[in-house]
Write a protein that holds these residues in place. Structure first.
Motif, PDB file in Angstrom:
ATOM      1  N   ARG A  36      69.212   9.729  86.506  1.00 35.94           N
ATOM      2  CA  ARG A  36      67.750   9.703  86.594  1.00 35.94           C
ATOM      3  C   ARG A  36      67.278  11.013  87.236  1.00 35.94           C
ATOM      4  N   PRO A  37      66.659  11.897  86.476  1.00 35.68           N
ATOM      5  CA  PRO A  37      66.194  13.167  87.049  1.00 35.68           C
ATOM      6  C   PRO A  37      64.810  13.014  87.672  1.00 35.68           C
ATOM      7  N   PHE A  38      64.552  13.846  88.666  1.00 37.69           N
ATOM      8  CA  PHE A  38      63.254  13.933  89.319  1.00 37.69           C
ATOM      9  C   PHE A  38      62.911  15.418  89.453  1.00 37.69           C
ATOM     10  N   SER A  39      61.814  15.808  88.868  1.00 35.52           N
ATOM     11  CA  SER A  39      61.368  17.200  88.963  1.00 35.52           C
ATOM     12  C   SER A  39      60.215  17.302  89.948  1.00 35.52           C
ATOM     13  N   THR A  40      60.209  18.363  90.732  1.00 38.07           N
ATOM     14  CA  THR A  40      59.172  18.605  91.735  1.00 38.07           C
ATOM     15  C   THR A  40      58.553  19.968  91.478  1.00 38.07           C
ATOM     16  N   LYS A  41      57.244  20.000  91.366  1.00 37.89           N
ATOM     17  CA  LYS A  41      56.493  21.245  91.230  1.00 37.89           C
ATOM     18  C   LYS A  41      55.428  21.302  92.314  1.00 37.89           C
ATOM     19  N   PHE A  42      54.694  22.398  92.367  1.00 30.22           N
ATOM     20  CA  PHE A  42      53.698  22.592  93.431  1.00 30.22           C
ATOM     21  C   PHE A  42      52.406  23.116  92.816  1.00 30.22           C
ATOM     22  N   THR A  43      51.331  23.011  93.584  1.00 34.77           N
ATOM     23  CA  THR A  43      50.031  23.498  93.155  1.00 34.77           C
ATOM     24  C   THR A  43      49.764  24.879  93.745  1.00 34.77           C
ATOM     25  N   SER A  44      48.714  25.500  93.252  1.00 36.78           N
ATOM     26  CA  SER A  44      48.351  26.835  93.753  1.00 36.78           C
ATOM     27  C   SER A  44      47.842  26.789  95.188  1.00 36.78           C
ATOM     28  N   ASN A  45      47.376  25.620  95.644  1.00 35.17           N
ATOM     29  CA  ASN A  45      46.899  25.520  97.024  1.00 35.17           C
ATOM     30  C   ASN A  45      48.027  25.691  98.033  1.00 35.17           C
ATOM     31  N   LEU A  46      49.264  25.431  97.600  1.00 35.61           N
ATOM     32  CA  LEU A  46      50.381  25.502  98.541  1.00 35.61           C
ATOM     33  C   LEU A  46      50.687  26.938  98.931  1.00 35.61           C
ATOM     34  N   ALA A  47      50.381  27.892  98.069  1.00 36.11           N
ATOM     35  CA  ALA A  47      50.670  29.298  98.381  1.00 36.11           C
ATOM     36  C   ALA A  47      49.796  29.826  99.507  1.00 36.11           C
ATOM     37  N   ARG A  48      48.671  29.182  99.782  1.00 38.15           N
ATOM     38  CA  ARG A  48      47.784  29.638 100.849  1.00 38.15           C
ATOM     39  C   ARG A  48      48.288  29.259 102.233  1.00 38.15           C
ATOM     40  N   LEU A  49      49.177  28.280 102.295  1.00 42.09           N
ATOM     41  CA  LEU A  49      49.733  27.885 103.593  1.00 42.09           C
ATOM     42  C   LEU A  49      50.844  28.833 104.000  1.00 42.09           C
ATOM     43  N   PRO A  50      50.987  29.113 105.276  1.00 44.59           N
ATOM     44  CA  PRO A  50      52.138  29.917 105.715  1.00 44.59           C
ATOM     45  C   PRO A  50      53.434  29.133 105.577  1.00 44.59           C
ATOM     46  N   ILE A  51      54.536  29.871 105.589  1.00 44.35           N
ATOM     47  CA  ILE A  51      55.845  29.229 105.382  1.00 44.35           C
ATOM     48  C   ILE A  51      56.143  28.236 106.490  1.00 44.35           C
ATOM     49  N   GLN A  52      55.691  28.509 107.704  1.00 42.82           N
ATOM     50  CA  GLN A  52      55.981  27.606 108.814  1.00 42.82           C
ATOM     51  C   GLN A  52      55.334  26.239 108.622  1.00 42.82           C
ATOM     52  N   GLN A  53      54.264  26.168 107.847  1.00 39.08           N
ATOM     53  CA  GLN A  53      53.582  24.891 107.644  1.00 39.08           C
ATOM     54  C   GLN A  53      54.045  24.180 106.376  1.00 39.08           C
ATOM     55  N   ARG A  54      54.221  24.898 105.284  1.00 39.40           N
ATOM     56  CA  ARG A  54      54.629  24.218 104.051  1.00 39.40           C
ATOM     57  C   ARG A  54      56.124  23.930 104.021  1.00 39.40           C
ATOM     58  N   ARG A  55      56.940  24.659 104.780  1.00 34.68           N
ATOM     59  CA  ARG A  55      58.371  24.379 104.942  1.00 34.68           C
ATOM     60  C   ARG A  55      59.117  24.411 103.607  1.00 34.68           C
ATOM     61  N   CYS A  56      58.797  25.334 102.744  1.00 33.15           N
ATOM     62  CA  CYS A  56      59.524  25.535 101.497  1.00 33.15           C
ATOM     63  C   CYS A  56      59.210  26.935 100.993  1.00 33.15           C
ATOM     64  N   PHE A  57      60.085  27.449 100.129  1.00 30.31           N
ATOM     65  CA  PHE A  57      59.934  28.787  99.584  1.00 30.31           C
ATOM     66  C   PHE A  57      59.418  28.713  98.156  1.00 30.31           C
ATOM     67  N   LEU A  58      58.450  29.564  97.859  1.00 27.27           N
ATOM     68  CA  LEU A  58      57.957  29.695  96.502  1.00 27.27           C
ATOM     69  C   LEU A  58      58.968  30.470  95.660  1.00 27.27           C
ATOM     70  N   PRO A  59      58.867  30.384  94.338  1.00 27.29           N
ATOM     71  CA  PRO A  59      59.794  31.164  93.504  1.00 27.29           C
ATOM     72  C   PRO A  59      59.685  32.654  93.784  1.00 27.29           C
ATOM     73  N   ASP A  60      60.811  33.322  93.852  1.00 32.95           N
ATOM     74  CA  ASP A  60      60.916  34.767  94.108  1.00 32.95           C
ATOM     75  C   ASP A  60      60.387  35.157  95.487  1.00 32.95           C
ATOM     76  N   GLU A  61      60.254  34.193  96.388  1.00 32.77           N
ATOM     77  CA  GLU A  61      59.819  34.518  97.744  1.00 32.77           C
ATOM     78  C   GLU A  61      61.002  34.763  98.676  1.00 32.77           C
ATOM     79  N   ARG A  62      62.117  34.176  98.393  1.00 34.58           N
ATOM     80  CA  ARG A  62      63.315  34.328  99.225  1.00 34.58           C
ATOM     81  C   ARG A  62      64.460  34.757  98.315  1.00 34.58           C
ATOM     82  N   ARG A  63      65.021  35.916  98.589  1.00 31.77           N
ATOM     83  CA  ARG A  63      66.123  36.475  97.801  1.00 31.77           C
ATOM     84  C   ARG A  63      67.440  36.268  98.531  1.00 31.77           C
ATOM     85  N   LEU A  64      68.484  35.987  97.747  1.00 33.40           N
ATOM     86  CA  LEU A  64      69.830  35.863  98.279  1.00 33.40           C
ATOM     87  C   LEU A  64      70.640  37.094  97.900  1.00 33.40           C
ATOM     88  N   TRP A  65      71.560  37.473  98.750  1.00 35.47           N
ATOM     89  CA  TRP A  65      72.324  38.695  98.514  1.00 35.47           C
ATOM     90  C   TRP A  65      73.579  38.441  97.679  1.00 35.47           C
TER      91      TRP A  65
END
Length: 500
Positions: free
Chosen positions: A314-343
């Motif tokens: 049973r899959p579950f997909s999670t997406k976000f709205t544009s309002n979430l980008a206005r919150l700082p990372i400390q409050q929304r507690r998640c990374f937007l696409p291409d916001e956090r890069r791994l080495w």
């Protein structure tokens, strides 16, 4: 004596003059039905004393002057109506006040001026206080996740990665062969006697690779979406965090399917068991998102030999709205696409981020990284002498929350999650090889799934939407003989327009 019947009196006759009936009447502001004389008491005595002090007269004069003050044009509705509104064209605001169910709004139409001003000030005060509460509310949970759709097609969701690990950790055939080459007893290699292993000058990675059973060779058949061609070429060896060699399907790609999924035929090779954690033979199957590594929290199931297993995902997909980008990372507690890069990894996920963080922490603590762990080419690989240091670090850092806080690893705002139910039954057949075989089928349980939406818990638009202003005023024009008549109507909750 006989009772005499009374003669019935004729009905009264009223004379009505039709001309007088049609003649317009004079407007009478107040029509008192009855007049009562107030009894003398304490209240009347207090009123007489106030009249002597001229307080009531001052009050009446102040009230009259206040009513004569000119009001701005936008506050014209605060004035009391001089008629009942039948002969005067009503505005949209007046129609809304008559039909709204909010307590006090009907006072704006057909009430005295001071009633209107009082309720207007009361409503403005309530709005101001609600804004203060909204601004000063604690920001502990500024986000909310709710079901956006329950009809998401599974064909639009990537199929999960299926990682198959053997319950056998050491190949008996390879153990005997390497023990003769390295001139070490089998018990030494099996029990991990470090003092004797140090004399052989073996590396940790060489010991793991030489003794691990070839898991991909144990998969005899692979079929994707019931196609004719085999998918054995899509299987890739995969090392887990606990140094086990597994075989993964759909680890590097993103495959899409409707409901058929993938099926395997496995051979556990019981005769090659050289060391197992549990007293059983079979496989361990892990279901996780593709392009991500596994960890201790990955969903898994143990499949015994001689069984046929169906995993209904049973899959579950999670997406976000544009309002979430206005919150700082400390409050929304998640990374937007291409916001956090791994080495090391090309795709960001929480498990990939924690894997990179683990390698860096072990490098700082032990001066090396474990075999098959993410690392740069210049980082040294841990030898058998650093095994104790690596195990000590893993024992200290078992709490994910502490590692997550130190490494700045947060879950992505958009991801896929998979749950499954299993149906395990013995293989039906009389051939002798049925108990040395495992059949596995992984597919979607339904054709549709739930799609979750991550949004801001409270916004200005949501705050305004909670207030029941949602009455739409429509204007309908009717043609009459004497001209054009415009009538206002209000539509609420999908009902028909109400005639004004």
């Amino acid at each position: 004596m006989t009772a005499l019947k009374r003669e019935e009196s004729p009905p009264p006759v009223y004379t009505v003059y039709f001309e007088d009936y049609l003649r317009p009447k004079k407007h009478q502001e107040k029509a008192h039905l009855q007049h009562f004389v107030r009894p003398a008491g304490k209240i009347s005595g207090v009123a007489r004393s106030l009249k002597r002090l001229k307080i009531l007269r001052w009050h009446s004069r102040i009230t009259q002057r206040f009513q004569q003050l000119p009001l701005p044009s936008f506050l014209g509705f605060l004035r009391a109506r001089k008629d009942d509104g039948l002969c005067k064209q009503k505005s949209g605001f007046e129609i809304y006040c008559e039909m709204a169910s909010i307590h006090g709004f009907h006072v704006f139409v057909g009430a005295e001026t001071w009633h209107r001003i009082f309720w207007w000030l009361l409503i403005c005060t309530a709005v101001i206080l609600s804004n203060v509460i909204l601004l000063t509310a604690p920001k502990e949970g500024p986000t909310i996740r709710f079901i956006d759709s329950m009809m998401k097609p599974n064909s639009e969701i990537p199929f999960p990665a299926v990682t198959i690990c053997s319950l056998n950790q050491v190949s008996k055939e390879r153990l005997q062969k390497r023990a003769m080459e390295w001139k070490v007893s089998e018990e030494t290699l099996l029990n991990g006697a470090m003092e004797e292993l140090f004399r052989t000058n073996l590396s940790w990675s060489q010991l793991l690779e030489d003794l691990a059973p070839p898991i991909c060779e144990q998969i005899r058949a692979c079929n994707w979406e019931n196609r004719v061609e085999s998918c054995l070429g899509e299987l890739k060896p995969f090392w887990t965090f606990d140094h086990r060699l597994c075989c993964s399907f759909n680890q590097q790609k993103e495959l899409y399917t409707y409901q058929l999924g993938v099926s395997f035929v496995l051979n556990p090779r019981k005769e090659d068991y050289g060391g197992s954690r549990i007293a059983s033979d079979g496989f361990e199957v892990l279901i996780h998102e593709s392009q991500t590594v596994t960890n201790a929290a990955t969903m898994r199931i143990l499949i015994p030999s001689g069984s046929e297993t169906h995993l209904m995902v049973r899959p579950f997909s999670t997406k976000f709205t544009s309002n979430l980008a206005r919150l700082p990372i400390q409050q929304r507690r998640c990374f937007l696409p291409d916001e956090r890069r791994l080495w090391f990894y090309s795709t960001y996920s929480l498990s990939n981020c924690l894997s990179e963080c683990r390698s860096k922490r072990i490098l700082d603590s032990c001066g090396c990284v474990p075999p098959h762990a993410p690392g740069e080419s210049s980082w040294p690989i841990c030898d058998l002498k650093q095994v104790a240091c690596v195990r000590e670090y893993d024992g200290i850092c078992e709490q994910i929350t502490a590692v997550e806080r130190d490494c700045n690893c947060l879950p992505p705002c958009k991801f896929h999650r998979y749950e499954f139910e299993s149906d395990v039954s013995p293989i039906k057949g009389s051939h002798s090889n049925s108990w040395n075989e495992v059949r596995l089928q992984v597919y979607y349980e339904l054709a549709i799934s739930e799609e979750l939406l991550l949004d801001v818990y409270e916004t200005w638009l949501a705050f305004i939407g909670k207030c029941p202003w949602a009455y739409s005023i429509n204007e309908t024009t009717y043609k009459t003989k004497g001209g054009v008549l415009k009538c206002h109507s209000s539509i609420h909750n999908g009902q028909e327009p109400l005639a004004a």
